[in-house]
Write an enzyme that holds these catalytic residues in place. Sequence first.
Site, PDB file in Angstrom:
ATOM      1  N   HIS A  63       0.820  -1.215   0.000  1.00  0.00           N
ATOM      2  CA  HIS A  63       0.000   0.000   0.000  1.00  0.00           C
ATOM      3  C   HIS A  63       0.848   1.257   0.000  1.00  0.00           C
ATOM      4  O   HIS A  63       0.379   2.325  -0.396  1.00  0.00           O
ATOM      5  CB  HIS A  63      -1.020  -0.007   1.150  1.00  0.00           C
ATOM      6  CG  HIS A  63      -0.472   0.215   2.518  1.00  0.00           C
ATOM      7  ND1 HIS A  63      -0.225  -0.814   3.404  1.00  0.00           N
ATOM      8  CD2 HIS A  63      -0.156   1.344   3.181  1.00  0.00           C
ATOM      9  CE1 HIS A  63       0.203  -0.316   4.544  1.00  0.00           C
ATOM     10  NE2 HIS A  63       0.264   0.995   4.432  1.00  0.00           N
ATOM     11  N   ASP A 199       1.266  -7.832   2.224  1.00  0.00           N
ATOM     12  CA  ASP A 199       1.359  -6.388   1.985  1.00  0.00           C
ATOM     13  C   ASP A 199       2.818  -5.950   1.849  1.00  0.00           C
ATOM     14  O   ASP A 199       3.412  -5.412   2.779  1.00  0.00           O
ATOM     15  CB  ASP A 199       0.677  -5.650   3.143  1.00  0.00           C
ATOM     16  CG  ASP A 199       0.397  -4.189   2.822  1.00  0.00           C
ATOM     17  OD1 ASP A 199       0.922  -3.697   1.812  1.00  0.00           O
ATOM     18  OD2 ASP A 199      -0.352  -3.549   3.585  1.00  0.00           O
ATOM     19  N   SER A 644       3.985   2.014   8.505  1.00  0.00           N
ATOM     20  CA  SER A 644       3.736   1.090   7.401  1.00  0.00           C
ATOM     21  C   SER A 644       5.034   0.805   6.661  1.00  0.00           C
ATOM     22  O   SER A 644       5.728   1.727   6.228  1.00  0.00           O
ATOM     23  CB  SER A 644       2.712   1.680   6.432  1.00  0.00           C
ATOM     24  OG  SER A 644       1.447   1.745   7.027  1.00  0.00           O
TER      25      SER A 644
END
Length: 710
Positions: A63, A199, A644
């Site tokens: 992402h 991810d 992240s």
Amino acid sequence: MWLPSLIKQLMIEKEMQNNGFQLTAEDIYSVNQSSMKDAVVWFNRGCTGEVISDQGLVLTNHHCGYGQIQSHSTVENDYLKDGFAAKNHGEELPNNNMKVSFIVEIKDVTKEVLTGVTDAMTEEERQQLIKENTEKLQGTAVEGTHYEASIKPFFYGNAYYMFIMETFTDVRLVFAPPSSIGKFGGDTDNWMWPRHTGDFSVFRIYADKDNKPAAYSPDNVPYKPRHHFPISLDGVKPEDFTMVYGFPGRTQQYIPSYGVKYVTEVSNPVKISMRDASLSVIDKAMKSDDLIRIKYSAKQARIANAWKKWIGESKGLDRLDAVTKKQTQEAAFQQAVKGNAQYENLLKDFERAYAEIEPYNLARDLFIEFYYYGPEIFRMSSRYDKLVTNYKELYDKGKLAELVLQLKQVNEDFYKDYDKGVDQKIFDALVGTYVETVAPVFLADHLNEAHKKGELKKLENELYQESVFADKERLNELMKPAFEAAEKGDQKALKKAVASISKEMKKDIAWVTAGELVLKYRQEVAPAYGEKQEQINALMQDYVKGTMEVFDDKKYWSDANSTMRVTFGKVEGSNPRDGVEYLPYTTLEGVMEKRRTDVSETHEFYVPEKLVELYNNKDYGIYGQDGDLVVCFTASNHTTGGNSGSPVINGNGQLIGLNFDRTWESTMSDIMFDPVKCRNISVDIRYVLFIIDKFGGAKHLIDEMTLIKN
């Protein structure tokens, strides 16, 4: 969330070692020798990444690289749906406007920043002097170098630290799994556990022949890092030490009960409502058309992420009874500072300040949701502000042609990912809530007038039927004489063309309304909000200082502010609510349990046939464990947005995973961290390697890495 440079000083090193860390603070952060900090990057100023080879290979989340993957995707080469794997350096894809930054050094500059600051100063005078000192220090620190310097306040201005950074701008896409792996579970699983999302994405940093930052060039070579993370193939088990190293964005752990009440009772509900409306439009459109799906994938993810986070945050704060807990802490503080003139009126001042700022805070929240996350026609028309209002000045400076050619590229980039029908429906879905919730004094004139007359639908039709910004062809046709003149270098024709265009655009309903929106915000909301927020910040400075003084038996960490931090915990599950137990890891078997066989390849629970085949054959290679393949795991690390892509590191300093999320019950940790309930979610590094190698056929990337199996 500890500053890595302070781990030894605050005696955090010993606590980490007692919990399973086998190395030292010097291994985490060192200026004089290579250390883990030299393998951690601030990825595009919003995420974190880690270097995993001596050839500049960087891992981050899928992402985090999503916008770049999307920018390279077309219907013919759909890297979002199919994934991407460069077979060699020559196939790696350059990215515009992308950067990664390494921290060279962290310095305590509190004394220097506060030089000359006195208690007799007004807050405005204080901030002005701090700004002057900061700018001087930053300039001096990097003079004669290619480094950058950034000074950030900590503990609401009670301390200041300088971060010296080295930034690289030639960063190329190397590998991306298909979204059916990188986004598996989509919005349904976002912020949830159990999780089965791969991810991750892979990039490479390029440098010039001297290993220094350089703009993109075919002559650049892979960057040689000072340190790269070795990768553990041993896997994780409950109670294993974990450390997350990255750039957490923003937390508010010290705000008083009045701030928490605003978040839970006012701000979150209205923002959630606005995004509910826009997501319902976008989701329906993406399901109906592949081209719209590609155009809106990154936008949908950007809107949905915070939307779901706010829902979980509100529920978590309510479950923790956060307001009451804050009030209990405040009562203890009030008792401790009784008779202290500096601190005893702070809480009353907070109550007054939060009451005064609320209408401006709400107007600001709604402006951001409507203007920046709502219909794009307004943001696009605002891109033409300089051309419309300043073209004569730009012409006199010889810069008009440059701007016109920039706008030609802006048009191509914007309309590549724009659909007028979708945008109109988003406007229709949001405008009612916006005009009914914001005080009329804060509304754009056209919106306010249409609302009072009950003519919002009429305004909507004017925007999307009459404005040139709703249609690429009409806008380009209007701009055509200017584009041609700029390309030919005909300055006289250019000025004449732009004069005519400016006259037309000044009557354009989208440009006019966008200007009113921004002007109202800048005149009626931003100044008052800024003034009152400064008052709250000044109170926060005293409140945090007082708290640290009267409760001096505790160790304090500063709120996250997008600076490098270390947090540590253990691999562990949780019991987030009554009757529910979360185990600490998931496996590929769970992917197959969630798999839907009656859906298209773009569905959030679609599983590629090759992955099904690998699962059926239990063909996990060296990445399996006891006949299973671990996909994700949870641990008790304190993380937030910005973490992240952060490396998750074991007690030996080896990479075991990539942080990418928190459980839904943990999202309140930005305001109140609960180590019993809060869990960060990471993709297991062995699943990452499995997808690169066995699924993606890119073993040449594995060969670059340092794999360790004890």
